[in-house]
Write a protein that holds these residues in place. Structure first.
Motif, PDB file in Angstrom:
ATOM      1  N   ARG A 113       0.846  -1.196   0.000  1.00  0.00           N
ATOM      2  CA  ARG A 113       0.000   0.000   0.000  1.00  0.00           C
ATOM      3  C   ARG A 113       0.876   1.238   0.000  1.00  0.00           C
ATOM      4  NH1 ARG A 113      -2.862  -3.647   3.257  1.00  0.00           N
ATOM      5  NH2 ARG A 113      -5.097  -3.815   2.773  1.00  0.00           N
ATOM      6  N   SER A 114       0.642   2.128  -0.944  1.00  0.00           N
ATOM      7  CA  SER A 114       1.368   3.395  -1.039  1.00  0.00           C
ATOM      8  C   SER A 114       2.869   3.146  -0.954  1.00  0.00           C
ATOM      9  CB  SER A 114       0.889   4.338   0.073  1.00  0.00           C
ATOM     10  OG  SER A 114       1.445   5.615  -0.095  1.00  0.00           O
ATOM     11  N   SER A 115       3.565   3.955  -0.133  1.00  0.00           N
ATOM     12  CA  SER A 115       5.016   3.819  -0.017  1.00  0.00           C
ATOM     13  C   SER A 115       5.428   2.961   1.168  1.00  0.00           C
ATOM     14  CB  SER A 115       5.655   5.207   0.120  1.00  0.00           C
ATOM     15  OG  SER A 115       5.129   5.875   1.257  1.00  0.00           O
ATOM     16  N   ALA A 116       4.463   2.380   1.866  1.00  0.00           N
ATOM     17  CA  ALA A 116       4.768   1.557   3.037  1.00  0.00           C
ATOM     18  C   ALA A 116       5.382   0.228   2.603  1.00  0.00           C
ATOM     19  CB  ALA A 116       3.490   1.308   3.838  1.00  0.00           C
ATOM     20  N   PRO A 117       6.166  -0.402   3.478  1.00  0.00           N
ATOM     21  CA  PRO A 117       6.757  -1.709   3.151  1.00  0.00           C
ATOM     22  C   PRO A 117       5.657  -2.739   2.898  1.00  0.00           C
ATOM     23  CG  PRO A 117       7.794  -0.746   5.097  1.00  0.00           C
ATOM     24  CD  PRO A 117       6.594   0.079   4.800  1.00  0.00           C
ATOM     25  N   PRO A 118       5.905  -3.743   2.078  1.00  0.00           N
ATOM     26  CA  PRO A 118       4.897  -4.784   1.823  1.00  0.00           C
ATOM     27  C   PRO A 118       4.477  -5.472   3.115  1.00  0.00           C
ATOM     28  CG  PRO A 118       6.800  -5.030   0.368  1.00  0.00           C
ATOM     29  CD  PRO A 118       7.150  -3.985   1.354  1.00  0.00           C
ATOM     30  N   GLN A 119       3.183  -5.700   3.243  1.00  0.00           N
ATOM     31  CA  GLN A 119       2.655  -6.359   4.431  1.00  0.00           C
ATOM     32  C   GLN A 119       2.454  -7.847   4.167  1.00  0.00           C
ATOM     33  OE1 GLN A 119       2.174  -4.743   7.507  1.00  0.00           O
ATOM     34  NE2 GLN A 119       3.429  -3.303   6.330  1.00  0.00           N
ATOM     35  N   PRO A 120       2.875  -8.708   5.107  1.00  0.00           N
ATOM     36  CA  PRO A 120       2.707 -10.153   4.907  1.00  0.00           C
ATOM     37  C   PRO A 120       1.248 -10.571   5.070  1.00  0.00           C
ATOM     38  CG  PRO A 120       3.548  -9.724   7.101  1.00  0.00           C
ATOM     39  CD  PRO A 120       3.518  -8.396   6.387  1.00  0.00           C
ATOM     40  N   THR A 121       0.891 -11.688   4.489  1.00  0.00           N
ATOM     41  CA  THR A 121      -0.432 -12.293   4.678  1.00  0.00           C
ATOM     42  C   THR A 121      -0.221 -13.733   5.117  1.00  0.00           C
ATOM     43  OG1 THR A 121      -0.665 -13.223   2.457  1.00  0.00           O
ATOM     44  CG2 THR A 121      -1.269 -10.904   2.725  1.00  0.00           C
ATOM     45  N   ASP A 122      -1.315 -14.397   5.474  1.00  0.00           N
ATOM     46  CA  ASP A 122      -1.205 -15.826   5.799  1.00  0.00           C
ATOM     47  C   ASP A 122      -1.468 -16.688   4.572  1.00  0.00           C
ATOM     48  OD1 ASP A 122      -3.882 -15.470   5.479  1.00  0.00           O
ATOM     49  OD2 ASP A 122      -4.480 -16.422   7.365  1.00  0.00           O
ATOM     50  N   ALA A 123      -1.396 -16.073   3.389  1.00  0.00           N
ATOM     51  CA  ALA A 123      -1.594 -16.807   2.141  1.00  0.00           C
ATOM     52  C   ALA A 123      -0.260 -17.413   1.712  1.00  0.00           C
ATOM     53  CB  ALA A 123      -2.153 -15.886   1.057  1.00  0.00           C
ATOM     54  N   LEU A 124      -0.062 -18.676   2.032  1.00  0.00           N
ATOM     55  CA  LEU A 124       1.133 -19.426   1.680  1.00  0.00           C
ATOM     56  C   LEU A 124       0.713 -20.550   0.745  1.00  0.00           C
ATOM     57  CD1 LEU A 124       2.594 -19.771   5.287  1.00  0.00           C
ATOM     58  CD2 LEU A 124       3.024 -17.939   3.653  1.00  0.00           C
ATOM     59  N   PHE A 125       1.473 -20.805  -0.301  1.00  0.00           N
ATOM     60  CA  PHE A 125       1.043 -21.841  -1.233  1.00  0.00           C
ATOM     61  C   PHE A 125       2.223 -22.493  -1.930  1.00  0.00           C
ATOM     62  CE2 PHE A 125       1.469 -18.102  -3.845  1.00  0.00           C
ATOM     63  CZ  PHE A 125       1.805 -18.544  -5.117  1.00  0.00           C
ATOM     64  N   GLY A 126       1.979 -23.695  -2.425  1.00  0.00           N
ATOM     65  CA  GLY A 126       2.933 -24.413  -3.256  1.00  0.00           C
ATOM     66  C   GLY A 126       2.308 -24.646  -4.615  1.00  0.00           C
ATOM     67  N   VAL A 127       3.026 -25.316  -5.481  1.00  0.00           N
ATOM     68  CA  VAL A 127       2.513 -25.610  -6.822  1.00  0.00           C
ATOM     69  C   VAL A 127       2.725 -27.092  -7.111  1.00  0.00           C
ATOM     70  CG1 VAL A 127       2.877 -23.280  -7.705  1.00  0.00           C
ATOM     71  CG2 VAL A 127       4.705 -24.975  -7.921  1.00  0.00           C
ATOM     72  N   THR A 128       2.019 -27.578  -8.101  1.00  0.00           N
ATOM     73  CA  THR A 128       2.161 -28.969  -8.497  1.00  0.00           C
ATOM     74  C   THR A 128       3.462 -29.167  -9.264  1.00  0.00           C
ATOM     75  OG1 THR A 128       1.065 -28.670 -10.626  1.00  0.00           O
ATOM     76  CG2 THR A 128      -0.351 -29.091  -8.730  1.00  0.00           C
ATOM     77  N   SER A 129       3.748 -30.415  -9.607  1.00  0.00           N
ATOM     78  CA  SER A 129       4.959 -30.710 -10.376  1.00  0.00           C
ATOM     79  C   SER A 129       4.934 -30.026 -11.743  1.00  0.00           C
ATOM     80  CB  SER A 129       5.115 -32.222 -10.546  1.00  0.00           C
ATOM     81  OG  SER A 129       3.961 -32.778 -11.162  1.00  0.00           O
ATOM     82  N   SER A 130       3.730 -29.697 -12.236  1.00  0.00           N
ATOM     83  CA  SER A 130       3.621 -28.994 -13.515  1.00  0.00           C
ATOM     84  C   SER A 130       3.626 -27.474 -13.348  1.00  0.00           C
ATOM     85  CB  SER A 130       2.346 -29.422 -14.257  1.00  0.00           C
ATOM     86  OG  SER A 130       1.193 -29.052 -13.522  1.00  0.00           O
ATOM     87  N   GLY A 131       3.698 -27.015 -12.087  1.00  0.00           N
ATOM     88  CA  GLY A 131       3.788 -25.576 -11.836  1.00  0.00           C
ATOM     89  C   GLY A 131       2.477 -24.869 -11.632  1.00  0.00           C
ATOM     90  N   SER A 132       1.367 -25.614 -11.478  1.00  0.00           N
ATOM     91  CA  SER A 132       0.054 -24.990 -11.302  1.00  0.00           C
ATOM     92  C   SER A 132      -0.281 -24.841  -9.821  1.00  0.00           C
ATOM     93  CB  SER A 132      -1.028 -25.828 -11.992  1.00  0.00           C
ATOM     94  OG  SER A 132      -0.790 -25.915 -13.378  1.00  0.00           O
ATOM     95  N   GLY A 133      -1.041 -23.808  -9.516  1.00  0.00           N
ATOM     96  CA  GLY A 133      -1.475 -23.607  -8.142  1.00  0.00           C
ATOM     97  C   GLY A 133      -2.375 -22.398  -8.042  1.00  0.00           C
ATOM     98  N   SER A 134      -3.027 -22.247  -6.899  1.00  0.00           N
ATOM     99  CA  SER A 134      -3.878 -21.081  -6.658  1.00  0.00           C
ATOM    100  C   SER A 134      -3.989 -20.858  -5.162  1.00  0.00           C
ATOM    101  CB  SER A 134      -5.273 -21.278  -7.275  1.00  0.00           C
ATOM    102  OG  SER A 134      -5.953 -22.338  -6.630  1.00  0.00           O
ATOM    103  N   VAL A 135      -4.295 -19.626  -4.774  1.00  0.00           N
ATOM    104  CA  VAL A 135      -4.433 -19.290  -3.367  1.00  0.00           C
ATOM    105  C   VAL A 135      -5.378 -18.110  -3.240  1.00  0.00           C
ATOM    106  CG1 VAL A 135      -2.429 -17.731  -3.414  1.00  0.00           C
ATOM    107  CG2 VAL A 135      -3.163 -18.737  -1.243  1.00  0.00           C
ATOM    108  N   ASN A 136      -6.241 -18.136  -2.234  1.00  0.00           N
ATOM    109  CA  ASN A 136      -7.139 -17.019  -1.961  1.00  0.00           C
ATOM    110  C   ASN A 136      -6.363 -15.901  -1.261  1.00  0.00           C
ATOM    111  OD1 ASN A 136      -9.437 -18.228  -3.029  1.00  0.00           O
ATOM    112  ND2 ASN A 136      -9.917 -19.258  -1.108  1.00  0.00           N
TER     113      ASN A 136
END
Length: 237
Positions: free
Chosen positions: A180-203
Motif C-alpha cells: 500500500r502506497s510507499s509503506a513496506p509490503p505487508q505479509p499475509t497468511d496466504a502461503l502456497f505451493g505448486v504442483t509438479s507442472s507448476g500450477s497452483g492457486s491461493v485465496n
C-alpha cells in the motif's frame, strides 16, 4: 439384548447426521450402537433417504473447463504443499508474535466427503452468480521462464492463479504480500505451493481496498514478517 424403545430419546442421536454424511470419527463404534438402538436406526434411515434424494433433486450443471482446472490445480498444489512440509506441519509457528498457518486442511475420509459437498454447493452458487469477475495479469520476474499468473477478483473475493511456476526448494514456500502506497509490503497468511507442472492457486485474505500491488516471494516454510527474497511476480491494482 433387546433394542431400545424408539419413543425414548438417545443421547447419541446427534451422531446420526454426521454418520450418514460419512463424517463421524467413530463410525465403527456407532454402527455397533445402531444394532442396539432402534431410535438411532430410525433417524439414520430417515436421514439416509434425504441424503440419497438430494443429488437427484437439483438440475445438473456442467462446470466450465477453466473452473474445473482451477479446482483441480488447487487440490494438487495443496497435496504438493503437504508433501513438501512433511512433519513440519505439526510444528508451532517460528515466531511467537505472529500466528501463521499453512492453508492446508488435513481432512479425514468422512470430513472430506462433507468438504466435497460444500465445494459442490459453492461451485453451483458461483455458476449462478452474476457478479463480474475482473482478471489482472501478473508481471513475472525475468528469472522465471514460461510462467503465467493472474489475479481474479469477484466482488470482495480475490484469488491468485499461477501456472508454469517452479516448485519452491525443499523447506521453502511461496508467500503473498500486499503493498500500500510507499509503506513496506505487508505479509499475509496466504502461503502456497505448486504442483509438479507448476500450477497452483491461493485465496488472497482480507480486503484489497487501498492495495496498490500484490506480490509473491519465495520464503522459508511458515512465512516471514519481511521479504527475504525479491518478488517473483507482481500484480498492479
Amino acid at each position: 439384548m433387546s433394542s431400545r424403545d424408539e419413543s425414548v430419546g438417545c443421547e447419541r442421536s446427534v451422531d446420526a447426521a454426521p454418520y450418514v454424511l460419512g463424517a463421524l470419527a467413530d463410525a465403527e463404534r456407532y454402527r455397533e450402537h445402531l444394532a442396539d438402538c432402534a431410535s438411532c436406526r430410525s433417524q439414520v434411515a430417515e436421514l439416509q433417504l434425504v441424503a440419497d434424494t438430494l443429488p437427484a433433486s437439483v438440475p445438473l450443471i456442467r462446470a466450465p473447463e477453466a473452473l474445473r482446472q482451477r479446482v483441480l490445480a488447487t487440490v494438487r498444489s495443496e497435496a504438493e504443499l503437504l508433501r513438501a512440509a512433511g512433519s513440519r506441519t505439526e510444528e508451532p509457528p517460528a515466531r511467537a508474535g505472529r500466528r501463521r498457518s499453512l492453508r492446508v486442511s488435513l481432512l479425514g475420509g468422512g470430513l472430506a466427503i462433507a468438504a466435497t459437498a460444500a465445494a459442490a454447493v459453492a461451485i453451483t452458487i458461483g455458476l449462478r452468480s452474476t457478479t463480474h469477475e475482473r482478471v489482472r495479469t501478473a508481471h513475472i520476474a525475468a528469472s522465471i521462464q514460461g510462467a503465467q499468473a493472474s489475479l481474479r477478483q469477484t466482488g470482495s473475493r480475490a484469488e491468485l492463479v499461477v501456472s508454469g511456476m517452479p516448485q519452491p526448494p525443499l523447506g521453502e514456500i511461496y508467500e503473498v504480500w500486499l503493498a500500500r502506497s510507499s509503506a513496506p509490503p505487508q505479509p499475509t497468511d496466504a502461503l502456497f505451493g505448486v504442483t509438479s507442472s507448476g500450477s497452483g492457486s491461493v485465496n488472497i485474505p482480507g480486503n484489497l481496498h487501498g492495495v496498490q500491488e500484490v506480490m509473491v516471494t519465495r520464503e522459508p516454510l511458515g512465512g516471514t514478517s519481511r521479504p527475504t527474497n525479491p518478488p517473483l511476480l507482481r500484480v498492479a491494482l
